[in-house]
Enzyme design. Structure first.
Site, short mmCIF file in Angstrom:
data_model
loop_
_atom_site.label_atom_id
_atom_site.label_comp_id
_atom_site.label_asym_id
_atom_site.label_seq_id
_atom_site.Cartn_x
_atom_site.Cartn_y
_atom_site.Cartn_z
N SER A 8 0.86 -1.19 0.00
CA SER A 8 0.00 0.00 0.00
C SER A 8 0.89 1.23 0.00
O SER A 8 2.04 1.19 0.47
CB SER A 8 -0.89 0.00 1.25
OG SER A 8 -1.53 1.25 1.41
N TYR B 108 -1.42 -0.92 10.29
CA TYR B 108 -1.49 -1.12 8.84
C TYR B 108 -0.21 -0.61 8.17
O TYR B 108 0.36 -1.28 7.29
CB TYR B 108 -2.70 -0.39 8.29
CG TYR B 108 -3.02 -0.70 6.84
CD1 TYR B 108 -3.56 -1.91 6.48
CD2 TYR B 108 -2.81 0.26 5.85
CE1 TYR B 108 -3.87 -2.19 5.15
CE2 TYR B 108 -3.12 0.00 4.53
CZ TYR B 108 -3.65 -1.23 4.18
OH TYR B 108 -3.96 -1.49 2.87
#
Length: 295
Positions: A147, A160
């Protein structure tokens, strides 16, 4: 030539879009997902799309196996299937993922364990399972879906960020280590796009959950657009894939203009913390009004 492609998290979202794209390119695709019902529907959708391609178009085969990426036993079973039915594997797409956000001091350790086990260790387990097979073949491609968060580390997103940064780091390591064996690596770092990730999003901060829903919901980028870029990157054996202009801009500013990046990051963080504080104040007022019996 038809490639043998395994995709994790292929029951929906980007994983399913990738399965459609690889199948349309004439590849044999093994869809895997922890959700058995979603997996059955996904395989049927991909197989149906194949059948609708038309005469003269490349034909691929789609299969499905349930896979919890946290399970070594299921990974071994999936490898056994690939060896038995395909004689190997050409492309491993580690796409399965979840997300959790919120202020570091508020996020429970259970959320950290959940995110790291799936988003990071799921990729590690997949690579550990199939790298020896690819080394024996002398060929292969690892596609690790990380990401933009793993590159720019936005606030209220620690678990995350750490998981996705780990995927980037793993990919950089494997790129150098596996090149002599004829194995390529692609790491995919998308920004916000339309996906089902918000359905399982965890956060102790309601404002963070609301912002996540808003950013994903307002994105004009469908999963299929990301999938098309991934398939192209695999064909060209590109290493780093930044899928959108804003993501590329943020990454380049951080690399080459660190003071500007830090200034922008501080402003975004301040606005987010103010948003969280306002949401908490509204919540406290609503509770007080309820205690007083006010409508």
């Amino acid at each position: 030539m038809s490639r043998r492609v395994l995709i994790t998290g292929a029951g929906s979202g980007l994983g399913l879009a990738l399965a459609h794209r690889f199948a349309a390119a004439g590849d044999r695709v093994l869809l895997t997902d922890v959700d058995g019902d979603a997996l059955v529907a996904a395989v049927a959708a991909v197989a149906g799309a194949e059948a609708a391609v038309g005469d003269g178009a490349p034909t691929a085969s789609a299969h499905g196996l349930t896979l919890d990426v946290r399970s070594d036993e299921r990974w071994a079973a999936v490898r056994g299937w690939c060896e038995e039915h395909w004689g190997g594997l050409d492309v491993l797409v580690s796409n399965a993922g979840v997300a959790a956000g919120g202020r570091f001091s508020r996020q429970p350790i259970e959320d950290w364990d959940w995110v790291l086990e799936i988003d990071l260790m799921g990729v590690v387990r997949g690579c550990r399972t199939f790298v020896p097979l690819m080394e024996a073949q002398g060929s292969g491609q690892l596609v690790n879906v990380a990401s933009l968060a793993g590159l720019i580390n936005p606030p209220a997103n620690a678990a995350y960020n750490v998981a996705k940064a780990g995927v980037v780091s793993l990919s950089e390591t494997l790129r150098l280590e596996l090149e002599p064996a004829g194995i390529g690596v692609t790491v995919v770092c998308p920004s916000f796009f339309r996906t089902g990730l918000t359905a399982t999003f965890r956060s102790p901060d309601a404002a963070v959950s609301g912002l996540m829903d808003k950013l994903v919901g307002q994105s004009s980028t469908p999963a299929d657009a990301i999938a098309a870029q991934v398939v192209d990157a695999v064909a060209k054996r590109r290493f780093l894939l930044l899928t959108d202009r804003d993501g590329r801009s943020s990454y380049l500013v951080k690399r080459f203009l660190p003071p500007l990046f830090l200034s922008q990051a501080r402003k975004r963080t301040r606005r987010l913390l103010e948003r969280i504080a306002a949401a908490e104040a509204d919540g406290a007022s609503a509770v007080a009004a309820s205690d007083r019996g006010e409508a």
